[in-house]
Design a protein around this motif. Structure first.
Motif, PDB file in Angstrom:
ATOM      1  N   ILE A 188      -4.642   6.665  -1.523  1.00 57.81           N
ATOM      2  CA  ILE A 188      -3.957   5.458  -1.082  1.00 57.81           C
ATOM      3  C   ILE A 188      -4.075   4.438  -2.206  1.00 57.81           C
TER       4      ILE A 188
ATOM      5  N   ALA B 111      -1.800   8.533  10.946  1.00 61.09           N
ATOM      6  CA  ALA B 111      -0.747   9.528  10.764  1.00 61.09           C
ATOM      7  C   ALA B 111      -0.803  10.534  11.910  1.00 61.09           C
TER       8      ALA B 111
ATOM      9  N   ALA C 117       2.031   8.552   6.732  1.00 54.92           N
ATOM     10  CA  ALA C 117       0.952   7.676   7.178  1.00 54.92           C
ATOM     11  C   ALA C 117       1.347   6.205   7.086  1.00 54.92           C
ATOM     12  N   ARG C 118       0.822   5.424   8.013  1.00 55.17           N
ATOM     13  CA  ARG C 118       0.924   3.974   7.966  1.00 55.17           C
ATOM     14  C   ARG C 118      -0.447   3.438   7.583  1.00 55.17           C
ATOM     15  N   VAL C 119      -0.476   2.484   6.682  1.00 51.92           N
ATOM     16  CA  VAL C 119      -1.740   2.018   6.117  1.00 51.92           C
ATOM     17  C   VAL C 119      -1.993   0.568   6.490  1.00 51.92           C
TER      18      VAL C 119
ATOM     19  N   ALA D 198       0.680   5.438   0.526  1.00 48.63           N
ATOM     20  CA  ALA D 198      -0.095   6.606   0.935  1.00 48.63           C
ATOM     21  C   ALA D 198       0.547   7.841   0.320  1.00 48.63           C
TER      22      ALA D 198
ATOM     23  N   ALA E 139      -5.742   4.443   7.589  1.00 51.08           N
ATOM     24  CA  ALA E 139      -4.502   5.216   7.545  1.00 51.08           C
ATOM     25  C   ALA E 139      -4.304   5.883   8.895  1.00 51.08           C
TER      26      ALA E 139
ATOM     27  N   TRP F   1       0.843  -1.195   0.000  1.00 53.60           N
ATOM     28  CA  TRP F   1       0.000   0.000   0.000  1.00 53.60           C
ATOM     29  C   TRP F   1       0.875   1.240   0.000  1.00 53.60           C
TER      30      TRP F   1
ATOM     31  N   LEU G  66      -1.708  12.677   5.201  1.00 57.85           N
ATOM     32  CA  LEU G  66      -1.124  11.391   4.832  1.00 57.85           C
ATOM     33  C   LEU G  66       0.397  11.428   4.860  1.00 57.85           C
TER      34      LEU G  66
ATOM     35  N   ASP H 200       0.627  11.687  -0.031  1.00 56.94           N
ATOM     36  CA  ASP H 200       0.159  12.917   0.594  1.00 56.94           C
ATOM     37  C   ASP H 200      -0.086  14.023  -0.425  1.00 56.94           C
TER      38      ASP H 200
ATOM     39  N   TYR I 158      -6.407   9.400  12.453  1.00 57.33           N
ATOM     40  CA  TYR I 158      -6.514   8.176  11.665  1.00 57.33           C
ATOM     41  C   TYR I 158      -7.833   8.208  10.903  1.00 57.33           C
TER      42      TYR I 158
END
Length: 431
Positions: free
Chosen positions: A73, A120, A105-107, A66, A118, A64, A102, A68, A124
């Motif tokens: 995504i 961040a 961000a961790r997805v 993300a 997501a 994935w 984002l 920004d 979230y």
């Protein structure tokens, strides 16, 4: 007019595209500071639906991204090297000053494929395939430091399981959310850092993937078990104490792939496999006093890294692979500590990234574990964000129009490039 348009285009192209790629490595570290004032709860980052997740129902061909710059995504097929799906987060692409929601961000992707999460900074988002979004459906007041996600076994009559999302922030708050297969928040519970009717604080917690179990370690070195769905239903955590085997002091713990009750426990001077139902020590390995702990890595197979002190600096790996036993491996001497690490499905090769010094190139090594033979060492300058998978390194380039490379680790001359995947969004973006 044309010159002015070209000038704007060049200005837009000079902006750096910040892309956070959710790697096949899922890292987590539990706090070792027992006496510190911090009340942050560290959760094991056990995230399903990534290529390296330890759950067997995961799509191993998925990464994935993300983005920004465009508020999107992307779902990326590893083998086809194609972007196959997109989830839009419209308010992430607001006019200047832009909301960089984002950025970094961790997805988390659900196995149903109908929603992504997501996380961040202090926000979230649950983004569904129909374009609807829940922004901070359960608000945490601090910066979100850790997140973990697991999916429970599907109930009879349902084709997809519910997911449970666990979040903690730097104020010591803990949130558990039950999420339906289509991305709707069904219920939740919030808890603080202090265990009620005690002077203990929650120091760390891990979610056992594929189960309803949350294990909690307190400041008094006690271990508690929490049934997450029951806690959500009741609206409060019910912490059930469990008896720790004599002599075992939890520094941190990693879930074992395919196991519902066993964890790999790191202690000051040893590593153990502990059954959390019976709290029996299944296996134990003593550590040499010269070894210094570097990091622990989940990925497909949990493993821990140490560096030996002295003139012969070696990296020592301890892992639990397909055999279900603790195995140890001595790797080649390197000048810096490993930062990212990934063990392949067969459990016989390790790929890791040596932490680079300022201004230097990232060093990637792929090592055959049985004899520490280096089978791959791609030498490259990275664009800033990259991911390790079983066979490839994915390198994201700093291009607003979207550019990335897929490099084969053992044969780095085999490179595929993807460009312009952000073109339409980049041309419409407002900076």
């Amino acid at each position: 007019m044309k010159a002015q348009k070209n000038k704007k285009t060049r200005l837009a192209a000079s902006k750096v595209l910040i892309v956070s790629i959710i790697t096949t490595l899922v890292q987590g570290a539990c706090s070792n500071d027992r006496n510190g004032a911090s009340s942050t709860i560290d959760l094991g980052d056990d995230v399903v639906n990534f290529a390296s997740s330890m759950n067997s129902n995961v799509d191993n061909d998925r990464l994935w991204l993300a983005n920004d710059a465009t508020g999107k995504i992307y779902s990326l097929s590893i083998s086809k090297f194609q972007i196959e799906r997109q989830f839009a987060v419209p308010f992430c692409d607001s006019p200047s000053p832009r909301s960089r929601c984002l950025d970094g961000a961790r997805v988390i992707g659900s196995s149903s494929g109908k929603y992504v999460i997501a996380v961040a900074d202090d926000e979230y988002f649950i983004v569904r395939e129909d374009g609807s979004i829940d922004r901070n459906p359960v608000r945490l007041q601090g910066k979100i430091g850790q997140r973990a996600y697991t999916e429970l076994p599907a109930v009879p009559g349902s084709s997809q399981p519910d997911g449970i999302l666990a979040l903690s922030d730097d104020l010591g708050s803990l949130a558990l959310l039950q999420i339906s297969p289509d991305g709707q928040v069904l219920a939740h519970v919030l808890a603080g850092s202090v265990i009620p009717d005690s002077s203990e604080q929650i120091r760390s917690a891990i979610v056992i993937p594929g189960t309803d179990t949350l294990l909690v370690r307190s400041s008094a070195e006690k271990i508690y078990r929490v049934a997450m769905s029951q806690a959500i239903a009741k609206g409060e955590l019910e912490l059930v104490p469990v008896t720790i085997p004599a002599g075992v002091v939890f520094e941190s713990a990693l879930p074992l792939r395919g196991e519902k009750s066993r964890v790999l426990v790191r202690e000051k001077d040893k590593i153990s496999i502990v059954d959390v139902d019976s709290m029996a020590v299944i296996e134990q390995v003593a550590l040499d006093s010269s070894l210094v702990f570097v990091g622990e890595y989940r990925g497909r197979w949990p493993h821990m890294a140490y560096v030996s002190q002295g003139p012969n600096r070696l990296v020592h790996f301890f892992m639990v692979g397909p055999s279900g036993k603790i195995t140890s491996h001595k790797l080649l001497a390197i000048s810096s500590k490993p930062s990212q690490s990934f063990v392949n499905e067969a459990g016989d090769k390790l790929t890791f990234v040596a932490a680079a010094y300022a201004g230097s190139m990232q060093q990637i090594y792929q090592v055959r574990l049985k004899d520490s033979l280096v089978t791959g060492r791609p030498r490259m300058e990275f664009g800033g964000k990259f991911a390790l998978t079983e066979q490839y390194v994915f390198d994201i380039k700093p291009s607003i129009f979207g550019a990335m490379s897929r490099i084969e680790i053992e044969r780095p001359e085999n490179v595929l490039n993807m460009e312009w995947f952000n073109l339409d969004d980049a041309l419409q973006a407002k900076f």
